[in-house]
Write an enzyme that holds these catalytic residues in place. Structure first.
Site, PDB file in Angstrom:
ATOM      1  CG  ASP A  88      -2.227   0.813   1.125  1.00 39.46           C
ATOM      2  OD1 ASP A  88      -2.561   1.087  -0.013  1.00 39.46           O
ATOM      3  OD2 ASP A  88      -2.687   1.377   2.191  1.00 39.46           O
ATOM      4  CG  HIS A  89      -0.777   4.882   0.658  1.00 37.61           C
ATOM      5  ND1 HIS A  89      -1.126   5.997   0.001  1.00 37.61           N
ATOM      6  CD2 HIS A  89      -1.777   4.621   1.228  1.00 37.61           C
ATOM      7  CE1 HIS A  89      -2.261   6.353   0.155  1.00 37.61           C
ATOM      8  NE2 HIS A  89      -2.822   5.390   1.106  1.00 37.61           N
ATOM      9  CD  GLU A 135      -4.456   9.227  -2.751  1.00 36.84           C
ATOM     10  OE1 GLU A 135      -4.187  10.360  -2.390  1.00 36.84           O
ATOM     11  OE2 GLU A 135      -4.248   8.273  -1.976  1.00 36.84           O
ATOM     12  CG  HIS A 166      -4.901   8.504   4.429  1.00 33.55           C
ATOM     13  ND1 HIS A 166      -4.596   9.167   3.311  1.00 33.55           N
ATOM     14  CD2 HIS A 166      -4.942   7.133   3.898  1.00 33.55           C
ATOM     15  CE1 HIS A 166      -4.546   8.554   2.277  1.00 33.55           C
ATOM     16  NE2 HIS A 166      -4.948   7.159   2.655  1.00 33.55           N
ATOM     17  CB  VAL A 210     -10.156  -0.256   7.914  1.00 39.19           C
ATOM     18  CG1 VAL A 210     -10.083  -0.104   9.417  1.00 39.19           C
ATOM     19  CG2 VAL A 210     -11.600  -0.203   7.173  1.00 39.19           C
ATOM     20  CB  THR A 239      -6.593   5.149  11.943  1.00 39.61           C
ATOM     21  OG1 THR A 239      -5.522   5.833  11.030  1.00 39.61           O
ATOM     22  CG2 THR A 239      -6.493   5.809  13.359  1.00 39.61           C
TER      23      THR A 239
END
Length: 305
Positions: free
Chosen positions: A84-85, A136, A183, A234, A236
């Site tokens: 991710d990211h 994104e 985020h 999801v 946090t």
């Protein structure tokens, strides 16, 4: 069971007008909690390792990835691994050999033309190595301590026409859209722009992804799935559950020193939160479903895996 493919899970969810839950993991306790929560509901799930999590683990991807693979292969439900990211091309190139079937390449911080160019190069490489790729467009905000943009700031929301051009120009398999979530939110007060989401869903023939879902109230998540979100990220919310449980345990037992005791309590709290969120995503939204274009399972130039 064998590792599942993120692309296959998302494609099935899109066909069923549902959403795949995708949880970011940092420790082995996160991994085990996500799988336990998914098993308790019988739902497939995606384990996500972010570039920030890799940085936390001294920049090494394999220790956590191998643990996640081992746990996923013993799960009673389909489990996929997603990187991710990712901003580092070096990290991107480690994904196929580490068990990941998908990657989110994050160049949203760059001006549009640069984002498109580097994402297109990343997508070409990813598809050539069997990876499903997400990108994104717009700025969701909240990563690395950066504040969210004002709702009316330029670039704070994903423009449907630009998104159509971006998807066509990059060949990505899914798009994370900026529609009001942020985020790292610790309060569930995000107000999603559902009208914009419906426009995006009608304009794009790829699955849409919601980042920053921990800050969205339950009814907002249910409505987002009804309006076209097919993958819900999801992170946090799990950390809130774990930290709260550990704090409570240690406050009541100041003599405790065995980390297995309080980490076990934290793991159980995360598993309950995973099951709760999966239950929320499984609820039927009220009102007519948003129109969705057909999503091809493959194309000659960019096969989906």
């Amino acid at each position: 069971m064998p590792l599942a493919s993120t692309g296959e899970l998302v494609t099935r969810a899109a066909a069923a007008r549902s959403a795949v839950p995708a949880f970011n993991v940092i420790t082995l306790e996160h991994v085990e909690a996500v799988i336990a929560g998914a098993e308790s509901t019988g739902a497939p799930v995606v384990l996500q390792v972010s570039e920030n999590a890799v940085r936390f683990r001294y920049g090494r991807l394999l220790p956590l990835a191998r643990a996640a693979v081992a746990a996923a292969e013993r799960a009673a439900v389909p489990v996929a691994l997603h990187l991710d990211h990712v901003q580092s091309d070096e990290l991107l190139r480690q994904a196929p050999g580490a068990g990941f079937s998908s990657v989110m390449y994050d160049a949203a911080r760059l001006p549009y033309a640069e984002n498109l160019a580097v994402t297109r190069a990343a997508a070409d490489w990813a598809h050539g190595h069997g990876l499903w790729i997400e990108a994104e467009l717009g700025q969701i905000g909240g990563k690395d301590g950066r504040p969210a943009l004002d709702a009316h700031a330029p670039g704070a929301r994903t423009d449907p026409d630009q998104a159509r051009d971006f998807v066509g120009g990059t060949g990505v398999d899914a798009l994370a859209v900026a529609i009001g979530s942020t985020h790292a939110m610790t309060t569930r007060t995000a107000a999603l722009d559902h009208a914009l989401l419906r426009h995006l869903s009608a304009a794009l023939a790829v699955p849409l992804v919601l980042h920053g879902s921990s800050g969205v109230p339950d009814e907002g998540l249910v409505a987002a799935v009804g309006d076209g979100i097919t993958k819900v990220n999801v992170g946090t919310a799990l950390n809130i559950a774990m930290t709260g449980a550990v704090r409570t345990y240690l406050a009541a037992r100041p003599e405790a020193v065995d980390s297995r005791e309080y980490l076990g309590v934290g793991r159980e709290a995360m598993a309950r939160e995973v099951a709760r969120i999966i239950g929320v995503l499984g609820r039927t939204p009220t009102g007519p479903p948003a129109p969705r274009p057909s999503i091809p399972t493959s194309c000659p130039r960019h096969p989906r895996t």
